[in-house]
Write a protein that holds these residues in place. Structure first.
Motif, short mmCIF file in Angstrom:
data_model
loop_
_atom_site.label_atom_id
_atom_site.label_comp_id
_atom_site.label_asym_id
_atom_site.label_seq_id
_atom_site.Cartn_x
_atom_site.Cartn_y
_atom_site.Cartn_z
N MET A 40 9.28 8.79 0.29
CA MET A 40 10.43 8.84 1.18
C MET A 40 10.63 7.52 1.90
O MET A 40 11.77 7.04 2.05
CB MET A 40 10.25 9.97 2.20
CG MET A 40 10.31 11.36 1.63
SD MET A 40 10.09 12.61 2.92
CE MET A 40 10.28 14.12 1.95
N ALA A 41 9.54 6.90 2.35
CA ALA A 41 9.63 5.62 3.04
C ALA A 41 10.16 4.53 2.11
O ALA A 41 10.99 3.70 2.51
CB ALA A 41 8.28 5.22 3.61
N VAL A 42 9.69 4.52 0.86
CA VAL A 42 10.17 3.51 -0.10
C VAL A 42 11.66 3.71 -0.38
O VAL A 42 12.43 2.74 -0.43
CB VAL A 42 9.35 3.60 -1.40
CG1 VAL A 42 9.98 2.72 -2.48
CG2 VAL A 42 7.92 3.17 -1.15
N LEU A 43 12.09 4.95 -0.55
CA LEU A 43 13.51 5.21 -0.77
C LEU A 43 14.33 4.77 0.43
O LEU A 43 15.43 4.22 0.27
CB LEU A 43 13.73 6.69 -1.05
CG LEU A 43 13.25 7.21 -2.41
CD1 LEU A 43 13.45 8.71 -2.50
CD2 LEU A 43 13.99 6.50 -3.54
N LEU A 44 13.82 5.00 1.63
CA LEU A 44 14.54 4.58 2.84
C LEU A 44 14.67 3.06 2.87
O LEU A 44 15.74 2.53 3.18
CB LEU A 44 13.80 5.08 4.07
CG LEU A 44 14.41 4.68 5.42
CD1 LEU A 44 15.83 5.22 5.56
CD2 LEU A 44 13.54 5.17 6.57
N MET A 45 13.60 2.34 2.54
CA MET A 45 13.67 0.88 2.52
C MET A 45 14.66 0.38 1.47
O MET A 45 15.43 -0.56 1.72
CB MET A 45 12.28 0.30 2.28
CG MET A 45 11.32 0.45 3.44
SD MET A 45 9.75 -0.42 3.20
CE MET A 45 9.00 0.60 1.94
N LEU A 46 14.66 1.01 0.30
CA LEU A 46 15.60 0.59 -0.75
C LEU A 46 17.04 0.81 -0.34
O LEU A 46 17.91 -0.04 -0.56
CB LEU A 46 15.29 1.36 -2.04
CG LEU A 46 13.99 1.00 -2.77
CD1 LEU A 46 13.79 1.91 -3.97
CD2 LEU A 46 14.02 -0.46 -3.20
N MET B 276 0.83 -1.21 0.00
CA MET B 276 0.00 0.00 0.00
C MET B 276 0.87 1.26 0.00
O MET B 276 0.57 2.24 -0.70
CB MET B 276 -0.92 -0.01 1.22
CG MET B 276 -1.95 1.11 1.24
SD MET B 276 -3.05 0.98 2.67
CE MET B 276 -3.81 -0.62 2.33
N VAL B 277 1.96 1.24 0.77
CA VAL B 277 2.87 2.39 0.79
C VAL B 277 3.50 2.59 -0.58
O VAL B 277 3.62 3.74 -1.07
CB VAL B 277 3.94 2.18 1.88
CG1 VAL B 277 5.05 3.23 1.75
CG2 VAL B 277 3.33 2.27 3.27
N VAL B 278 3.92 1.51 -1.21
CA VAL B 278 4.50 1.62 -2.56
C VAL B 278 3.47 2.18 -3.54
O VAL B 278 3.79 3.03 -4.38
CB VAL B 278 5.02 0.25 -3.03
CG1 VAL B 278 5.49 0.32 -4.48
CG2 VAL B 278 6.16 -0.23 -2.13
N TYR B 279 2.24 1.73 -3.44
CA TYR B 279 1.19 2.22 -4.34
C TYR B 279 0.91 3.70 -4.10
O TYR B 279 0.76 4.48 -5.06
CB TYR B 279 -0.07 1.39 -4.13
CG TYR B 279 -1.23 1.82 -4.98
CD1 TYR B 279 -1.17 1.73 -6.37
CD2 TYR B 279 -2.40 2.30 -4.40
CE1 TYR B 279 -2.24 2.12 -7.16
CE2 TYR B 279 -3.48 2.68 -5.18
CZ TYR B 279 -3.40 2.59 -6.56
OH TYR B 279 -4.46 2.98 -7.34
#
Length: 313
Positions: free
Chosen positions: A258-264, A28-31
């Motif tokens: 920002m959260a997705v970039l942090l996870m990556l 859901m965050v990625v979407y």
């Protein structure tokens, strides 16, 4: 077949929990990260999908904050290992088994207190008018008030304190599983204390070391409570930016990006560290590898020229 079906049935609740509370929220965050903020009072919209939010997330402010986050995460993890490894080694090998339960309970005592309360406690300790500043000024170490609050150093101190038990416990379990028999065998073969530690204890404890590093590094990179309470502007971390986008700015799309970039970046950092460690330990693994097969020509020639008297001597 029955054993496999029974095992799948037993694992079904765990898989359901993982899919419902981990995979689905991350998806859901990625979407949401491909959406946008529809208006002043809207939080997100996904009728038009694009990578624009990632461009906004890679602004100079976010990049500088991420550099600070990565620095705090790596330094905090290294300090937790350097402090936790001797403590875990001492608990596993130097303490009587009857007393280890008490020490493990003492390690777990901080978890009995709320995370925020523990962090605010460090705010009281590191304050310019706190007792630590008063003591250091009284014994002549400092000429003025302690100037650690709202700095990156204060954030590092806070995260090391908060996440140190997560490093000590896996290391203690790993060291405890090595057992005294292997260490005694190494000493009987002529190895010293340091050789035994680096050639026997440390390699056998590798799973515990990996678990401790991951348990500390991953949540530390996303921590925003410690940075908010102790860091201020100098100790700003990515977790604060993500939280502010969701809670204050109400821009869920940008916060998700920002959260997705942090996870990556967390995954890339872990992968890079694994490759570096694998390459660094490759010569040692090649030297200690056992090769089965015919002996080289030089070894057979030396064995052929060796006399019985030389063998007896």
């Amino acid at each position: 077949m029955r054993s496999r079906s029974a095992g799948a049935a037993l694992a079904a609740p765990a898989w359901a929990w993982l899919l419902l509370f981990f995979v689905a929220p991350v998806a859901m965050v990625v979407y949401f990260s491909f959406g946008y903020k529809p208006g002043v009072f809207g939080t997100h919209a996904t009728d038009i999908l694009s990578f624009d939010r990632y461009g906004e997330a890679l602004s100079p402010t976010f990049f500088a904050t991420f550099q600070n986050t990565l620095w705090v995460g790596i330094l905090g993890t290294v300090l937790c290992f350097l402090i936790g490894a001797p403590v875990a080694y001492w608990m596993a090998f130097k303490v009587r088994p009857s007393r280890r339960g008490i020490l493990i309970a003492l390690v777990l005592v901080p978890f009995w207190t709320n995370f925020l309360v523990r962090t605010i406690g460090w705010q009281v300790i590191l304050a310019p008018e706190g007792w630590l500043s008063t003591v250091l000024q009284g014994i002549g170490v400092l000429d003025g008030p302690l100037a650690l609050m709202y700095t990156r150093t204060a954030v590092v101190i806070g995260v090391v304190y908060n996440y140190l038990p997560l490093m000590i416990l896996p290391l203690f379990v790993a060291f405890d599983r090595v057992g005294p028999a292997l260490r005694e065998a190494s000493k009987d073969l002529g190895a010293g204390k340091w050789t035994t530690f680096f050639r026997v204890t440390l390699p056998l404890s590798q799973p515990g070391i990996i678990a401790g590093v991951l348990l500390v590094f991953i949540p530390l990179m996303g921590d925003y409570i410690t940075a908010t309470v102790l860091g201020g502007a100098q100790g700003n971390m990515v977790g604060q930016l993500v939280a502010s986008q969701f809670q204050t700015a109400q821009n869920w799309a940008l916060g998700s990006a920002m959260a997705v970039l942090l996870m990556l970046v967390i995954m890339l950092t872990i992968g890079f560290a694994a490759v570096v460690i694998w390459l660094a330990t490759l010569p040692l693994r090649m030297r200690s590898r056992l090769v089965l097969g015919p002996a080289p020509e030089s070894v057979r020639a030396d064995a052929a020229t060796t006399t019985p008297a030389e063998v007896a001597s």
